[in-house]
Design an enzyme around this catalytic site. Sequence first.
Site, PDB file in Angstrom:
ATOM      1  N   ASP A  20     -34.957   5.374-136.204  1.00 27.75           N
ATOM      2  CA  ASP A  20     -35.466   5.689-134.870  1.00 27.75           C
ATOM      3  C   ASP A  20     -34.528   6.614-134.097  1.00 27.75           C
ATOM      4  O   ASP A  20     -34.443   6.539-132.872  1.00 27.75           O
ATOM      5  CB  ASP A  20     -35.725   4.398-134.058  1.00 27.75           C
ATOM      6  N   HIS A  48     -42.554   7.972-136.713  1.00 34.51           N
ATOM      7  CA  HIS A  48     -42.038   9.182-136.088  1.00 34.51           C
ATOM      8  C   HIS A  48     -42.917   9.528-134.897  1.00 34.51           C
ATOM      9  O   HIS A  48     -44.116   9.698-135.068  1.00 34.51           O
ATOM     10  CB  HIS A  48     -42.093  10.367-137.067  1.00 34.51           C
TER      11      HIS A  48
END
Length: 445
Positions: A20, A48
């Site tokens: 992340d 994403h």
Amino acid sequence: MTRTEAPPNTTAVIGLQWGDEGKGKIVDLLAREHDWVVRYNGGANAGHSVVVNGERFALHLMPSGVLCKGVTSVIGHGVVLDPSQLLSEIASLRKRGVEVRSLLISSGAHIVMPYHKAEDAARESLLAEQRGGSGSIGTTGRGIGPAYADKVQRGTAVRVGDLLRPAVLRARVEAAVALKRPVLERHGGTPADATDVEGIIDLATRWGQELEPFIADTRGALHSAIDRGERVLFEGANATLLDVDHGTYPFVTSSSPTALGIGPGTGLPPAAIGRVVGIAKAYQTRVGAGPMPTELLDADGERIRERGREFGTTTGRPRRCGWLDLVALRYAAEVNGIDEIALMLVDVLAGFKEVRVCRAYRIDGRETDRFDPDASVLGRCEPVYDTLPGFAQEITGVTEAGSLPEAVLGYVAAVEAAVGVPVRILSVGPDRSQTISLDAGGVLS
Ligand code: IMP
């Protein structure tokens, strides 16, 4: 490709922490300078978010290059593919006007089957009940571990190409269900369709029909592309500290998200990897279980979580937040052999009077700056911090490096000094336009 004098026109984008970090945004930006974008590891556990003109796209399996015209997206050999997830991403991208034409899926990528998700859930709940054991991993529940386990065990795994081979498909599914059903039934709570042989074969056959236009020899296609001098971007999913070999085992994923995974995940040799860009947040986050020496369980951690919108793209879970861990970052830089760093979400730190970075650990009464990724060692490490000046001013609107507060430049210098690699990109917000090139001094374009 064969070994040549000329370095290849390739770039790898790798997460340096626990995921992340904002890789999708950088892949999306760099994709414009490349002809191919290649996913080589992981599956729908990755998430994403890419923001283009204020519009947010959440991708899990689709390579981030899909948002760039003229780029061919590849789902490589090392990915475990959940076709339902991919087909729904394709459908929702099309609904929003993004054409998905240039997509190649390796016939050798492995399929995540319904029983893999059931096994993932069963293993997690058994591990959570275990007394005195290691406890659950806190997986994303996407069936990643069991799909990779079948790949390595051989004989029961279904690969993308097998979706088009009815006899092979039937044999593999029958074998897998025969082995797994007794275990899953004993555990209880498994939905019946997860082990329904005929239902699974019907579903997998439909997947094969829908995916057939995209199935290809991606290894051959990539070798030829590199031989022609075309530019290839490798998009690492998940991140270095989740690597099954070099991460904080056993609290890791089941693939190799590092640059080391590019070879097996694509079929390209080590010489095919040119520039390696490491992506790091300006602070630390982690989802799921496992040690995290700089975790903040106080108001500072809460502030980072709120400002950074630190909730999982894949599971929605709140992420654990903490100060930047330079010991872990130096290790990740070393494992991947990175050339440069893109430092992400720097804007999130605005408003702190002072910020801290972890320069060493204290363990067994001594100080060390070496990172031992084994969870049982890392779990005993206490952070040793340096305190740096914070910055009050919001920086999301800054477009020139020269306009950044002195404290931000000081923070960047501290990262560079600790890791020994230049920070070339600074991200100050989610949009493409909020990305500053420290070389050019202005917005990356
Ligand atoms: P799995 O990959 O679903 O088996 O999960 C294993 C561990 O990796 C869990 O702690 C997950 O939260 C973590 N994980 C897997 N993929 C990602 C990712 O893309 N970002 C952050 N954490 C991830």
